[in-house]
Design a protein around this motif. Structure first.
Motif, PDB file in Angstrom:
ATOM      1  N   ALA A  25       5.396  64.421  96.485  1.00 14.89           N
ATOM      2  CA  ALA A  25       4.485  63.488  95.814  1.00 14.89           C
ATOM      3  C   ALA A  25       3.413  63.024  96.794  1.00 14.89           C
ATOM      4  O   ALA A  25       3.656  62.940  97.993  1.00 14.89           O
ATOM      5  CB  ALA A  25       5.282  62.289  95.295  1.00 14.89           C
ATOM      6  N   GLY A  59      -1.666  62.517 100.577  1.00 19.29           N
ATOM      7  CA  GLY A  59      -2.012  61.165 100.130  1.00 19.29           C
ATOM      8  C   GLY A  59      -3.455  61.192  99.657  1.00 19.29           C
ATOM      9  O   GLY A  59      -4.194  62.154  99.906  1.00 19.29           O
ATOM     10  N   CYS A  60      -3.871  60.132  98.987  1.00 16.28           N
ATOM     11  CA  CYS A  60      -5.205  60.149  98.392  1.00 16.28           C
ATOM     12  C   CYS A  60      -6.306  60.206  99.449  1.00 16.28           C
ATOM     13  O   CYS A  60      -6.235  59.542 100.482  1.00 16.28           O
ATOM     14  CB  CYS A  60      -5.390  58.940  97.483  1.00 16.28           C
ATOM     15  N   GLN A 102      -5.133  65.421  97.209  1.00 18.66           N
ATOM     16  CA  GLN A 102      -5.355  64.430  96.141  1.00 18.66           C
ATOM     17  C   GLN A 102      -6.678  63.714  96.398  1.00 18.66           C
ATOM     18  O   GLN A 102      -6.927  63.220  97.499  1.00 18.66           O
ATOM     19  CB  GLN A 102      -4.219  63.400  96.082  1.00 18.66           C
ATOM     20  N   HIS A 169      -6.848  61.970  91.134  1.00 19.28           N
ATOM     21  CA  HIS A 169      -6.001  60.768  91.060  1.00 19.28           C
ATOM     22  C   HIS A 169      -6.539  59.837  89.964  1.00 19.28           C
ATOM     23  O   HIS A 169      -7.384  58.995  90.199  1.00 19.28           O
ATOM     24  CB  HIS A 169      -6.006  60.072  92.417  1.00 19.28           C
ATOM     25  N   SER A 260       2.620  59.348  87.029  1.00 16.11           N
ATOM     26  CA  SER A 260       3.046  58.462  88.116  1.00 16.11           C
ATOM     27  C   SER A 260       3.890  57.314  87.573  1.00 16.11           C
ATOM     28  O   SER A 260       3.392  56.475  86.820  1.00 16.11           O
ATOM     29  CB  SER A 260       1.795  57.900  88.807  1.00 16.11           C
ATOM     30  N   GLY A 262       7.680  54.807  88.648  1.00 16.56           N
ATOM     31  CA  GLY A 262       8.730  54.517  89.623  1.00 16.56           C
ATOM     32  C   GLY A 262      10.049  55.187  89.279  1.00 16.56           C
ATOM     33  O   GLY A 262      10.949  55.267  90.112  1.00 16.56           O
ATOM     34  N   GLY A 317       9.016  61.659  96.395  1.00 14.27           N
ATOM     35  CA  GLY A 317       8.228  60.911  97.371  1.00 14.27           C
ATOM     36  C   GLY A 317       9.078  60.471  98.546  1.00 14.27           C
ATOM     37  O   GLY A 317       9.294  61.211  99.513  1.00 14.27           O
ATOM     38  N   ARG A 318       9.626  59.259  98.440  1.00 14.69           N
ATOM     39  CA  ARG A 318      10.287  58.643  99.601  1.00 14.69           C
ATOM     40  C   ARG A 318      11.429  59.477 100.173  1.00 14.69           C
ATOM     41  O   ARG A 318      11.636  59.494 101.376  1.00 14.69           O
ATOM     42  CB  ARG A 318      10.769  57.238  99.216  1.00 14.69           C
ATOM     43  N   PHE A 364       7.547  47.773 102.111  1.00 13.52           N
ATOM     44  CA  PHE A 364       8.466  48.658 101.414  1.00 13.52           C
ATOM     45  C   PHE A 364       9.924  48.497 101.833  1.00 13.52           C
ATOM     46  O   PHE A 364      10.779  49.199 101.336  1.00 13.52           O
ATOM     47  CB  PHE A 364       8.043  50.102 101.679  1.00 13.52           C
ATOM     48  N   MET A 381       9.340  48.480  91.694  1.00  9.57           N
ATOM     49  CA  MET A 381       8.868  49.852  91.597  1.00  9.57           C
ATOM     50  C   MET A 381       8.533  50.232  90.169  1.00  9.57           C
ATOM     51  O   MET A 381       7.699  51.083  89.928  1.00  9.57           O
ATOM     52  CB  MET A 381       9.964  50.814  92.064  1.00  9.57           C
ATOM     53  N   TRP A 387       2.116  50.345  96.261  1.00 13.29           N
ATOM     54  CA  TRP A 387       0.976  51.086  96.806  1.00 13.29           C
ATOM     55  C   TRP A 387      -0.281  50.839  95.989  1.00 13.29           C
ATOM     56  O   TRP A 387      -1.370  51.136  96.407  1.00 13.29           O
ATOM     57  CB  TRP A 387       1.267  52.581  96.880  1.00 13.29           C
TER      58      TRP A 387
HETATM   59  C1  LIG Z   1       4.182  55.144 101.292  1.00  6.84           C
HETATM   60  C2  LIG Z   1       3.724  55.553  99.926  1.00  6.84           C
HETATM   61  C3  LIG Z   1       2.396  55.914  99.729  1.00  6.84           C
HETATM   62  C4  LIG Z   1       1.962  56.330  98.461  1.00  6.84           C
HETATM   63  N1  LIG Z   1       0.667  56.768  98.325  1.00  6.84           N
HETATM   64  C5  LIG Z   1       0.268  57.318  97.141  1.00  6.84           C
HETATM   65  C6  LIG Z   1      -0.985  57.973  97.049  1.00  6.84           C
HETATM   66  O1  LIG Z   1      -1.745  58.100  98.015  1.00  6.84           O
HETATM   67  N2  LIG Z   1      -1.332  58.484  95.838  1.00  6.84           N
HETATM   68  C7  LIG Z   1      -0.518  58.409  94.745  1.00  6.84           C
HETATM   69  O2  LIG Z   1      -0.887  58.885  93.670  1.00  6.84           O
HETATM   70  N3  LIG Z   1       0.707  57.821  94.831  1.00  6.84           N
HETATM   71  C8  LIG Z   1       1.126  57.312  96.001  1.00  6.84           C
HETATM   72  N4  LIG Z   1       2.413  56.818  96.120  1.00  6.84           N
HETATM   73  C9  LIG Z   1       3.356  56.939  94.973  1.00  6.84           C
HETATM   74  C10 LIG Z   1       4.235  58.218  95.079  1.00  6.84           C
HETATM   75  O3  LIG Z   1       3.449  59.384  94.851  1.00  6.84           O
HETATM   76  C11 LIG Z   1       5.406  58.225  94.075  1.00  6.84           C
HETATM   77  O4  LIG Z   1       4.867  58.198  92.775  1.00  6.84           O
HETATM   78  C12 LIG Z   1       6.363  57.048  94.263  1.00  6.84           C
HETATM   79  O5  LIG Z   1       6.724  56.904  95.615  1.00  6.84           O
HETATM   80  C13 LIG Z   1       7.629  57.228  93.405  1.00  6.84           C
HETATM   81  O6  LIG Z   1       8.319  58.388  93.808  1.00  6.84           O
HETATM   82  P1  LIG Z   1       9.672  58.310  94.724  1.00  6.84           P
HETATM   83  O7  LIG Z   1      10.643  57.420  94.004  1.00  6.84           O
HETATM   84  O8  LIG Z   1      10.162  59.721  94.798  1.00  6.84           O
HETATM   85  O9  LIG Z   1       9.283  57.744  96.049  1.00  6.84           O
HETATM   86  C14 LIG Z   1       2.861  56.366  97.372  1.00  6.84           C
HETATM   87  C15 LIG Z   1       4.187  55.989  97.584  1.00  6.84           C
HETATM   88  C16 LIG Z   1       4.630  55.612  98.843  1.00  6.84           C
HETATM   89  C17 LIG Z   1       6.084  55.285  99.040  1.00  6.84           C
END
Ligand SMILES: Cc1cc2nc3c(=O)[nH]c(=O)nc-3n(C[C@H](O)[C@H](O)[C@H](O)COP(=O)(O)O)c2cc1C
Length: 390
Positions: A25, A59-60, A102, A169, A260, A262, A317-318, A364, A381, A387
């Motif tokens: 992600a 990341g964006c 992105q 995005h 997108s 949580g 993501g995480r 976080f 979330m 974010w």
């Molecule tokens: C540190 C961090 C930075 C993030 N930056 C972006 C981003 O740049 N663009 C975006 O669309 N989502 C961003 N997100 C959201 C993630 O893409 C993802 O949707 C979110 O973490 C949920 O997925 P996960 O539960 O697998 O972490 C970010 C999330 C985290 C934790």
């Protein structure tokens, strides 16, 4: 037979085969130079996480200086970023992983401090209801056309740098979503008002990208699109709006839709009586035309398998911050060593740049896997993602 459904390949409508269904992600690491040029730390961070997964999304990256949302953000806004951006694309493409950049514009989700004195711009002069944000200036039609063309120029740079695709995005309350939302877009010209008019800006960006891709001759370049399906504000984006937008996106010629949230299985925030997961509604609205990429809360192979039973791609993501070799460990029958917690002593080995580490250990902390207790903040979330506050 693959051990898990998510280890099978998928071929997009442009003929590009993604070797498996696991995607990293987009997650900003806030570690670029002040001018948005990628640092070597970031390149190593992405290199470590590529190779096993099917697709890696950065990341964006902003498409113009006025679209910058926070410090340390990547940029695709000028040719000066190209040498480092090319190194990043190369690092991300190891062992067949597809590299996707992105691209975004923060719109009103920024400050005049970040914009070095410029007032933020948005669809309308309406302040976002978040602490510390300012009233933006309503964009002129000329500015709207400029931003559309900025997205095109950023895409041209992504192609030049060697990326396999870009992800627009359109989520997390940034400019594209601000145009789609009746909360932030109260324009009375053709760029606002009716649902159709609010779709105009995102669809114009897609068209511009397609023009750039066609001119580049790189016919198999991937264009993805990320949405947030709902807003909690009133007026705001409701599921009914999204479910009318999704078929337009499916017909627009993009190659995947990324939702997108949580949690992959989240249901409506606005209508608690509706218990059908939002992603299932969106899948039905796509009508099999393009694949759906889902995200949120996926950690274990069982989580990913459940999600990939229903949806074409599962983004993580995480968990990929904590475990860069998630796919490789599954492939080599070493699932027992997958890390589900982030330990400070692993930071160097995990190539986590220090701004990202600082972020994970402050804003976080409860949800980055640093605490074993179930923290009520984790629910955060599901509604307003942290974010989104950048
Ligand atoms: C540190 C961090 C930075 C993030 N930056 C972006 C981003 O740049 N663009 C975006 O669309 N989502 C961003 N997100 C959201 C993630 O893409 C993802 O949707 C979110 O973490 C949920 O997925 P996960 O539960 O697998 O972490 C970010 C999330 C985290 C934790």
């Amino acid at each position: 037979m693959a051990k898990y459904n998510f280890l099978t390949p998928f071929t997009l409508n442009n003929g590009v085969t993604i070797k498996n269904r696991i995607v990293m992600a987009p997650m900003t690491e806030m570690s670029s130079f002040e001018n948005g040029i990628v640092t070597n730390d970031e390149i190593e961070y992405y290199r470590l996480r590529s190779g096993g997964i099917g697709m890696e999304i950065t990341g964006c990256a902003n498409v113009s200086d006025l679209g910058k949302g926070f410090e340390g953000e990547l940029s695709a806004s000028k040719d000066a970023v190209l040498p480092q951006l090319s190194k990043l694309a190369q690092a991300m493409k190891s062992n067949g992983t597809k590299a996707v950049l992105q691209i975004f514009n923060a719109g009103r989700m920024t400050t005049s401090k970040i914009l070095r004195g410029e007032q933020p711009r948005s669809a309308s002069a309406i302040r976002a209801e978040r602490p510390g944000l300012e009233i933006p200036q309503e964009m002129t039609v000329e500015e709207i056309n400029q931003v559309i063309s900025d997205f095109g120029s950023a895409t041209k740079r992504a192609i030049q740098a060697g990326f396999d695709g870009v992800e627009i995005h359109g989520a997390n309350t940034y400019l594209i979503q601000q145009f789609f939302s009746p909360n932030s877009n109260q324009r009375t010209d053709e760029w606002g008002g009716s649902l159709e008019n609010r779709m105009r800006f995102p669809l114009a960006i897609i068209k511009e990208l397609q023009r750039v891709v066609k001119n580049s001759g790189k016919k198999d370049f991937i264009i993805g699109y990320r949405i947030s399906p709902e807003e909690i504000e009133n007026p705001g984006i409701h599921l009914e709006d999204t479910l009318q937008f999704v078929p337009k996106l499916a017909d627009s010629g993009i190659h995947y839709l990324h939702v997108s949230m949580g949690n992959v299985w989240r249901t409506s925030l606005n209508n608690k009586d509706d218990q059908e997961p939002i992603n299932q509604k969106i899948k039905a609205a796509l009508n099999g035309k393009i694949p759906l990429m889902v995200v949120g809360g996926v950690e274990t192979p069982a989580d990913a398998s459940k999600s990939t039973d229903e949806f074409e791609f599962t983004a993580i993501g995480r968990e990929l911050i904590r475990e860069p070799k998630w796919v490789e460990k599954i492939l080599s029958d070493d699932e027992g060593s997958i890390r589900y917690k982030l330990s400070p002593s692993d930071v160097e080995e995990l190539a986590i740049p220090s701004p990202l580490w600082d972020f994970l250990t402050t804003v976080f902390r409860p949800i980055a896997g640093l605490s074993t207790e179930k923290d009520p903040a984790a629910n955060f979330m599901d509604s307003v993602a942290p974010w989104e506050k950048f």
